[in-house]
Design a protein around this motif. Structure first.
Motif, short mmCIF file in Angstrom:
data_model
loop_
_atom_site.label_atom_id
_atom_site.label_comp_id
_atom_site.label_asym_id
_atom_site.label_seq_id
_atom_site.Cartn_x
_atom_site.Cartn_y
_atom_site.Cartn_z
N ASP A 111 0.83 -1.21 0.00
CA ASP A 111 0.00 0.00 0.00
C ASP A 111 0.87 1.25 0.00
N SER A 112 1.93 1.25 0.76
CA SER A 112 2.83 2.40 0.83
C SER A 112 3.50 2.66 -0.52
N VAL A 113 3.89 1.61 -1.20
CA VAL A 113 4.50 1.76 -2.53
C VAL A 113 3.47 2.38 -3.49
N ARG A 114 2.25 1.88 -3.44
CA ARG A 114 1.18 2.40 -4.30
C ARG A 114 0.88 3.86 -4.00
N ARG A 115 0.78 4.21 -2.72
CA ARG A 115 0.48 5.60 -2.35
C ARG A 115 1.59 6.56 -2.77
N ALA A 116 2.80 6.06 -2.91
CA ALA A 116 3.92 6.89 -3.36
C ALA A 116 3.91 7.09 -4.88
N GLY A 117 2.99 6.42 -5.57
CA GLY A 117 2.85 6.64 -7.00
C GLY A 117 3.44 5.57 -7.89
N VAL A 118 3.78 4.43 -7.32
CA VAL A 118 4.32 3.31 -8.11
C VAL A 118 3.23 2.24 -8.21
N VAL A 119 2.92 1.83 -9.42
CA VAL A 119 1.91 0.79 -9.64
C VAL A 119 2.50 -0.56 -9.23
N VAL A 120 1.73 -1.33 -8.46
CA VAL A 120 2.17 -2.66 -8.02
C VAL A 120 1.24 -3.69 -8.66
N ASP A 121 1.69 -4.26 -9.79
CA ASP A 121 0.87 -5.24 -10.50
C ASP A 121 0.81 -6.55 -9.72
N GLY A 122 -0.38 -7.11 -9.62
CA GLY A 122 -0.58 -8.39 -8.97
C GLY A 122 -1.09 -8.29 -7.55
N VAL A 123 -0.93 -7.13 -6.93
CA VAL A 123 -1.32 -6.99 -5.53
C VAL A 123 -2.84 -7.04 -5.35
N GLU A 124 -3.57 -6.69 -6.38
CA GLU A 124 -5.04 -6.73 -6.28
C GLU A 124 -5.54 -8.16 -6.08
N LYS A 125 -4.74 -9.14 -6.44
CA LYS A 125 -5.13 -10.54 -6.26
C LYS A 125 -4.90 -11.03 -4.83
N LEU A 126 -4.33 -10.18 -3.99
CA LEU A 126 -4.12 -10.53 -2.59
C LEU A 126 -5.33 -10.18 -1.73
N SER A 127 -6.42 -9.74 -2.34
CA SER A 127 -7.59 -9.29 -1.58
C SER A 127 -8.20 -10.39 -0.73
N GLU A 128 -7.92 -11.65 -1.04
CA GLU A 128 -8.45 -12.74 -0.22
C GLU A 128 -7.84 -12.75 1.18
N ILE A 129 -6.67 -12.12 1.33
CA ILE A 129 -6.01 -12.04 2.62
C ILE A 129 -6.73 -11.05 3.51
N GLY A 130 -7.14 -9.95 2.94
CA GLY A 130 -7.78 -8.88 3.66
C GLY A 130 -7.79 -7.65 2.77
N PRO A 131 -8.24 -6.52 3.28
CA PRO A 131 -8.27 -5.32 2.45
C PRO A 131 -6.85 -4.89 2.10
N VAL A 132 -6.59 -4.79 0.80
CA VAL A 132 -5.26 -4.42 0.34
C VAL A 132 -5.10 -2.92 0.36
N PHE A 133 -6.04 -2.20 -0.20
CA PHE A 133 -5.96 -0.74 -0.26
C PHE A 133 -7.27 -0.13 0.19
N ASP A 134 -7.20 1.12 0.63
CA ASP A 134 -8.40 1.85 1.03
C ASP A 134 -9.21 2.21 -0.19
#
Length: 134
Positions: A111-134
């Motif tokens: 989430d911190s990497v994304r908020r800094a403006g870097v796209v993190v491909d594949g992280v959206e598939k981690l949603s089964e763990i819990g909320p990834v991003f706000d």
């Protein structure tokens, strides 16, 4: 359109190295296997917090937490932005193979990497763990 997953087409991959003492994020170029950015909780600006946890009573076997993971993510994202890298991929298989408590602990880093403006491909598939991003 190609049906190859984004991770295989991606030029830079973000990998995490975890232990009970530290968390390290490194981004490597997939074509050259060279590390282009790296941040770790063992770096100098994390030492004060590390020593406070080391000397705490009762003792703990974990010296990093979600806050530390987030700060490591911010540091690696800053380095990426500085050298002009705007997107990275994660190894989804590796992230999903982590024990449940570690999976939850590393989400703030992504989430911190994304908020800094870097796209993190594949992280959206981690949603089964819990909320990834706000």
């Amino acid at each position: 359109m190609s049906t190859v997953p984004a991770v295989h087409n991606h030029r830079h991959i973000l990998r995490l190295i975890l232990s009970c003492r530290k968390i390290t994020a490194q981004v490597s170029n997939t074509s050259t296997s060279s590390i282009v950015a790296m941040a770790s909780s063992s770096q100098h600006d994390f030492l004060k917090r590390y020593h406070s946890k080391l000397n705490r009573f009762p003792g703990s076997h974990r010296f990093w937490d979600t806050s530390t993971a987030s700060r490591v993510g911010h540091k690696v994202a800053f380095q990426l932005k500085e050298i002009g890298i705007e997107s990275v991929a994660i190894d989804l298989r590796e992230e999903l193979s982590r024990p449940p408590h570690q999976k939850i602990m590393v989400l703030p880093l992504f989430d911190s990497v994304r908020r800094a403006g870097v796209v993190v491909d594949g992280v959206e598939k981690l949603s089964e763990i819990g909320p990834v991003f706000d």
